[in-house]
Enzyme design. Structure first.
Site, PDB file in Angstrom:
ATOM      1  N   ASP A  88       1.090  -1.332  -0.117  1.00  0.00           N
ATOM      2  CA  ASP A  88       0.423   0.314   0.197  1.00  0.00           C
ATOM      3  C   ASP A  88       0.893   0.715   0.241  1.00  0.00           C
ATOM      4  O   ASP A  88       0.403   2.162  -0.584  1.00  0.00           O
ATOM      5  CB  ASP A  88      -1.026  -0.251   0.894  1.00  0.00           C
ATOM      6  N   VAL A  89       1.745   1.336   1.292  1.00  0.00           N
ATOM      7  CA  VAL A  89       2.330   2.185   1.050  1.00  0.00           C
ATOM      8  C   VAL A  89       3.567   3.057  -0.431  1.00  0.00           C
ATOM      9  O   VAL A  89       3.908   4.151  -0.628  1.00  0.00           O
ATOM     10  CB  VAL A  89       3.374   2.430   1.931  1.00  0.00           C
TER      11      VAL A  89
END
Lengths: 473, 129
Positions: A402-403
């Site tokens: 996700d990052v």
């Protein structure tokens, strides 16, 4: 009430210790200073009050201290989030036990002391049960996905109302029935903590434990008001402030409001995370979701993905490494650091980009990497990292989903929409060392995997990095 | 009421000052910060000790002892863990002194780097491309 001067000195010592925490080199001194201040507070209290029958304490306390020392010196950095949550819960437990004992036996407490004692009981109990559930989730003992009881919202509402009513009743009732009201209040508060903690998903943990941290500070402060102990109030206030700052920082870093975290609105898409008891098998903490992954990635270089990866690493002069929680799970941080050192020795520029919510708690990846031997000056925060990525030849993503997910920018209405990400796609080439292409906690597909400049070196990160190292030798 | 006012002031001042100080703590130190604040919340042991300053039934003694034990666990454990983590954040020696596989860089100022079984292995790693 103890002498004001001594209190001021103790509180001053604590604040100074915390002030020293702004500087990495002096933080250790700050920690020791806080410890000294607390010790002083304890000694002052012991000296001021005569204790009847301290025998129990003399037996129990050394055992507790030894156990704490043993656990603290043997815990691994990857276990830190679960440990911190557990300790938070322990603090909450101490608060509610003390409040309960004080309230149960002392009917001559002033209404104000009584009220704050009850607040301390309630908040302490919520902190305890909430933290224990959180600790279980962080230790991967409990299931990561948001859980709910049937009609969770209604049940939660009822329990909250019940807590208020019982709390009010406990303030008023000082007769023989008081004990029952107190006991019921305790049970209900514990249940409230459980109900609040259940729906929080694995990805929201950094926010949740920061919030629990703040709550434990509140419980402490209320306890201090009940016992009219100034250092206790001061400590509680400080811890509350710290928890609040971290909670806000985490919310901002994920672009999620706290109430959304409490509501667990990721529920529908949360992955089913199976035990990470065999961490060697997971290069990435991504797990299966209800939506099957349909990315088809072109691998123009044929089947020698590793060769392509090796070439990319060899040719790059500026490399930004983006480690995610999957790195820690695969226990790949040592190989990663070894790779980084090797590349640096070969004359390349290497740095690590640490997203604020990478890992399971604020700053977790920093300590995981520091444990593996990284110079902390090479750990870049979000903005400096994104500037560096614009000029980087290679972005090496290890166990992160996700990052680095560009969908956070391009897609609306997902759990990560609007979340600031690490712009790995700005690098000239991207090498992804994840277990698979499945989405992370948010359940949002990652377009980075389909980027033509991306090389996908899938599988267990530890072995992949080891193979890279061998080929680079 | 004066008591409540004073205590409210202590709370507010410490909250605000704490807020100002802690908002300057870098992201790097957030995890040690959390374990430090955990340790500090173990100060609730003071309230536990105060319980013992009056006549107690057995039940109260047990409750108080358990509470004190948990609080002490927090205190000792929290400060020790924080110290351990902070020791990791030191300036490392340059890349030439890469350490063993999986053991991280050599740490000259702790015992680990000067153990007799280590030196031979270090020399092998220095043979870099």
């Amino acid at each position: 009430m103890s002498i004001i001067v001594i209190d001021v000195l103790i509180i001053g010592g604590l604040l100074t210790g915390v002030a020293l925490f702004r500087n990495t080199e002096r933080a250790r001194l700050g920690n020791s200073l806080c410890a000294v201040a607390v010790l002083a507070a304890v000694l002052v209290t012991v000296k001021e009050h005569s204790f009847r029958e301290p025998t129990v304490l003399i037996f129990v306390l050394p055992i507790a201290a030894t156990l704490a020392w043993y656990v603290a010196t043997s815990v691994r950095m990857i276990q830190i989030p679960a440990m911190v949550a557990f300790q938070n819960g322990a603090g909450g437990m101490a608060a509610f036990l003390v409040s309960y004992a004080e309230l149960a036996r002392n009917v001559t407490l002033s209404p104000m002391s009584r009220s704050f004692g009850i607040l301390s009981l309630v908040v302490g109990a919520i902190t305890f049960s909430g933290s224990m559930i959180a600790s279980g989730k962080l230790a991967n003992i409990l299931n990561q996905r948001p859980a709910r009881v049937p009609r969770h919202g209604a049940v939660l509402g009822a329990v909250v109302v019940g807590t208020f009513l019982l709390g009010a009743g406990a303030i008023v009732e000082t007769g023989p029935g008081a004990l029952y009201v107190l006991a019921s209040l305790l049970v209900v508060s514990l249940g409230l903590g459980v109900l609040l903690s259940m729906p929080v998903g694995g990805g929201d943990m950094p926010v949740w434990i920061s919030f629990l941290n703040a709550l434990s500070g509140l419980a402490c402060a209320f306890c201090g008001i009940m016992t009219q102990n100034r250092p206790l109030i001061a400590c509680g206030a400080m811890v509350g402030a710290s928890g609040l700052i971290l909670t806000l920082a985490m919310c901002r870093a994920m672009n999620r409001h706290l109430w959304k975290v409490l509501a667990g609105s990721r529920a529908d898409r949360a992955p089913e995370i199976t035990q990470a008891a065999e961490p060697q098998n997971h290069g990435d903490k991504c797990g299966p979701t209800s939506a099957p992954v349909e990315w088809h990635v072109d691998q123009p270089e044929g089947r020698d993905v590793l060769g392509h990866a090796v070439a990319a690493v060899r040719d790059a002069n500026t490399i930004i490494i983006i480690p995610g929680y999957g790195t820690a799970l695969a226990q790949a941080q040592f190989e990663l650091v070894e790779l980084a050192s090797k590349l640096e020795a070969a004359g390349k520029d290497v740095a690590f980009a640490i997203h604020p919510v990478a890992g399971r708690m604020p700053g977790h990846m920093n300590v995981v990497l520091a444990e593996a031997g990284v110079d902390y000056a090479k750990l870049l925060e979000l903005d400096p990292a994104n500037s560096a990525l614009e000029n980087a030849d290679l972005a090496l993503v290890v166990g992160a989903c996700d990052v680095v997910n560009p969908a956070a920018i391009s897609t609306e209405g997902t759990p990560i929409s609007g979340m600031p990400i690490l712009l790995a796609q700005n690098a000239k080439q991207i090498l992804v060392c994840n277990l698979d292409q499945k989405p992370g906690y948010s359940g949002v597909e990652n377009p980075l995997y389909a980027n033509p400049r991306t090389i996908l070196l899938l599988g267990d990160a530890k072995s992949n990095l080891r193979r890279l190292l061998e080929r680079l030798a | 009421m004066a008591g409540l006012f004073l205590m409210g002031t202590v709370f507010l001042v410490c909250f605000l000052v704490g807020y100002l100080l802690i908002s300057r703590v870098p992201q790097l130190l957030h995890t040690p910060l959390m374990s430090l604040t955990n340790a500090i919340s173990g100060v609730v042991i003071l309230a536990c000790l105060l319980l013992f300053a009056a006549e107690m039934t057995t039940a109260e003694k047990v409750l108080g002892a358990v509470a004190a034990a948990f609080a002490l666990f927090n205190l000792v454990g929290g400060f020790v863990i924080t110290d351990r983590m902070l020791r990791l954040f030191r300036k490392r020696p340059p890349a030439e002194t890469v350490g063993l596989t999986g053991r991280g860089l050599v740490r000259p100022d702790t015992n680990e780097g000067t153990r007799p079984d280590r030196p031979e292995k270090e020399k092998d790693i220095l043979a870099l491309p």
